[in-house]
Design an enzyme around this catalytic site. Structure first.
Site, PDB file in Angstrom:
ATOM      1  CG  HIS A 160      43.300  43.724 146.214  1.00  7.86           C
ATOM      2  ND1 HIS A 160      44.325  42.936 144.913  1.00  7.86           N
ATOM      3  CD2 HIS A 160      43.680  44.969 146.383  1.00  7.86           C
ATOM      4  CE1 HIS A 160      45.316  44.404 144.324  1.00  7.86           C
ATOM      5  NE2 HIS A 160      44.560  45.387 145.634  1.00  7.86           N
ATOM      6  CG  HIS A 163      47.785  45.659 141.589  1.00 10.92           C
ATOM      7  ND1 HIS A 163      46.790  45.695 141.649  1.00 10.92           N
ATOM      8  CD2 HIS A 163      48.573  45.208 140.364  1.00 10.92           C
ATOM      9  CE1 HIS A 163      47.117  45.530 140.683  1.00 10.92           C
ATOM     10  NE2 HIS A 163      47.467  45.441 139.839  1.00 10.92           N
ATOM     11  CE1 TYR A 165      49.072  46.920 148.935  1.00  8.70           C
ATOM     12  CE2 TYR A 165      47.950  46.494 146.777  1.00  8.70           C
ATOM     13  CZ  TYR A 165      48.861  47.549 147.310  1.00  8.70           C
ATOM     14  OH  TYR A 165      49.058  48.484 146.751  1.00  8.70           O
TER      15      TYR A 165
HETATM   16  C1  LIG Z   1      44.755  55.926 141.563  1.00  9.07           C
HETATM   17  C2  LIG Z   1      44.384  54.614 141.566  1.00  9.07           C
HETATM   18  C3  LIG Z   1      44.651  53.349 142.092  1.00  9.07           C
HETATM   19  C4  LIG Z   1      44.423  52.631 142.649  1.00  9.07           C
HETATM   20  N1  LIG Z   1      44.136  51.339 142.989  1.00  9.07           N
HETATM   21  C5  LIG Z   1      43.625  50.156 143.207  1.00  9.07           C
HETATM   22  C6  LIG Z   1      42.955  49.246 144.437  1.00  9.07           C
HETATM   23  O1  LIG Z   1      42.394  49.510 145.233  1.00  9.07           O
HETATM   24  N2  LIG Z   1      42.898  48.176 143.880  1.00  9.07           N
HETATM   25  C7  LIG Z   1      43.125  47.789 143.402  1.00  9.07           C
HETATM   26  O2  LIG Z   1      43.312  45.945 142.570  1.00  9.07           O
HETATM   27  N3  LIG Z   1      44.381  47.839 142.165  1.00  9.07           N
HETATM   28  C8  LIG Z   1      44.201  49.737 142.419  1.00  9.07           C
HETATM   29  N4  LIG Z   1      44.652  49.871 141.267  1.00  9.07           N
HETATM   30  C9  LIG Z   1      45.321  49.504 139.245  1.00  9.07           C
HETATM   31  C10 LIG Z   1      43.679  50.230 138.540  1.00  9.07           C
HETATM   32  O3  LIG Z   1      42.683  49.385 139.157  1.00  9.07           O
HETATM   33  C11 LIG Z   1      44.712  49.292 137.349  1.00  9.07           C
HETATM   34  O4  LIG Z   1      44.517  48.060 137.412  1.00  9.07           O
HETATM   35  C12 LIG Z   1      45.626  49.905 136.413  1.00  9.07           C
HETATM   36  O5  LIG Z   1      45.679  51.569 136.923  1.00  9.07           O
HETATM   37  C13 LIG Z   1      45.236  49.628 135.164  1.00  9.07           C
HETATM   38  O6  LIG Z   1      44.158  49.966 134.393  1.00  9.07           O
HETATM   39  P1  LIG Z   1      44.374  51.150 133.299  1.00  9.07           P
HETATM   40  O7  LIG Z   1      45.367  51.521 131.988  1.00  9.07           O
HETATM   41  O8  LIG Z   1      43.404  51.011 132.550  1.00  9.07           O
HETATM   42  O9  LIG Z   1      44.968  52.256 134.450  1.00  9.07           O
HETATM   43  C14 LIG Z   1      44.816  51.649 140.840  1.00  9.07           C
HETATM   44  C15 LIG Z   1      44.994  52.518 139.932  1.00  9.07           C
HETATM   45  C16 LIG Z   1      45.259  53.904 140.448  1.00  9.07           C
HETATM   46  C17 LIG Z   1      45.340  54.742 139.027  1.00  9.07           C
END
Ligand SMILES: Cc1cc2nc3c(=O)[nH]c(=O)nc-3n(C[C@H](O)[C@H](O)[C@H](O)COP(=O)(O)O)c2cc1C
Length: 324
Positions: A160, A163, A165
């Site tokens: 990871h 974002h 981190y």
């Molecule tokens: C509930 C939730 C939890 C997420 N947790 C993570 C995570 O643990 N690791 C990560 O890299 N991104 C995390 N994300 C980001 C998603 O992987 C993704 O990049 C983001 O939702 C955008 O894609 P989408 O428009 O298809 O939802 C999270 C998103 C959501 C909605």
């Protein structure tokens, strides 16, 4: 994707659930992942802590203790029994943490000692800057966590690096204010990420390693003044290690949920990277298909749509209506 026989290009994006009580994944999570498994489909797990200091938020899972490895095993087995390919997302939160989530109530560690500028409810404790001689220990935590993930049966790991981190806290110039060999120039800021990749690749083999990057995002106050240069430098540097995939967040996603109008594109990074490329961020069935058809990516990861529609690949196949 090298060595993996994918039957379609729809990837389940990593999504934190915060239901791993005591940092141990619970049996019920097997059902959640199996509902989203298709034979030959790739799933990426929720962010999973590599060590005690990696943790943030409540009830995130980890993979540094025997008990955690044992708890993951039946979950991974369940996904495999449905034919899925399952990667574990390895995570260190760095300064996006609170002392209550840290061992002995200590400050979270980071590339910097800068606290968040905007944290009205004191969600995060001001970090402690890692000393240069402490950095190898954190790299080793990623290495051991990758070994543990393979012991638990995962097919591979996703580092990871997105974002805001820890890994992103080293890469981004708005956060990293170090003066040692891990700060300053772009090359120095990317050193930590690349050393993690190298250590993890040596441990479990580069064919089982992916990384997630979000050069354009400024989530968690992690912007960069030249995200294109950063993304391109990383995409090119990854080729040295011959890792399996590079997973990048679309420039239109500045945070994890808001979509902005944007002219930037990931195409230069896609063209620079030799392995499998995955994109994520605000994709629909239509623009996912378009991105693949136009050669802008190999695979498309879906987050929220996969959450609301466990049978997403089937719905896409049928062009069926989606839950919001
Ligand atoms: C509930 C939730 C939890 C997420 N947790 C993570 C995570 O643990 N690791 C990560 O890299 N991104 C995390 N994300 C980001 C998603 O992987 C993704 O990049 C983001 O939702 C955008 O894609 P989408 O428009 O298809 O939802 C999270 C998103 C959501 C909605």
């Amino acid at each position: 994707m090298k060595n993996f026989n994918l039957t379609h290009r729809i990837v389940m994006a990593p999504m934190a659930r915060m239901r791993s009580y005591g940092n141990i994944p619970q049996p019920h999570v097997a059902l959640y992942y199996c509902q989203r498994t298709t034979p030959g489909g790739l799933l990426i797990s929720e962010a999973t802590g590599v060590s005690e200091t990696a943790m943030a938020y409540q009830n995130m899972p980890g993979i540094w203790r025997k008990e955690q490895i044992e708890a993951w095993k039946p979950i991974v087995d369940a996904v495999h029994s449905h034919g899925g390919i399952f990667f574990c997302q390895l995570w260190h939160a760095g300064r996006v943490s609170h002392q209550d989530c840290q061992p002995n109530g200590e400050s979270p560690v980071s590339s910097t000692d800068k606290p968040f500028a905007d944290d009205p409810s004191n969600e995060f404790t001001p970090p402690r800057r890692l000393r240069t001689d402490e950095i190898p220990t954190i790299i080793n935590d990623f290495r051991l966590a990758a070994r543990n993930a393979t012991e638990a049966g995962f097919d591979g790991v996703e580092i990871h690096g997105a974002h805001g981190y820890l890994i992103d806290q080293f890469m981004k110039d708005s956060v990293n204010d170090r003066t040692d060999s891990y700060g300053g120039s772009l090359e120095n800021r990317c050193r930590f990420a690349l050393q993690v990749i190298e250590a993890v690749s040596k441990e479990i083999g580069p064919d089982r390693v992916g990384i997630r990057l979000s050069p354009f995002a400024d989530y968690m106050e992690s912007g960069d003044t030249d995200p294109k240069r950063l993304g391109l430098y990383m995409a090119k540097s990854l080729n040295r290690f011959e890792i399996l995939y590079c997973h990048m967040i679309e420039p239109r996603m500045k945070t994890v949920s808001e979509i902005f109008e944007c002219r930037e594109s990931l195409t230069p990074m896609r063209n620079a990277f030799n392995g499998t490329f995955i994109v994520a961020g605000g994709y629909t069935r239509e623009d996912g298909n378009k991105a693949v058809a136009e050669g802008r990516t190999d695979l498309v990861a879906y987050g929220r749509l996969f959450l609301a529609n466990p049978d997403l690949p089937k719905r896409f196949e049928l062009n069926a209506p989606l839950n919001k």
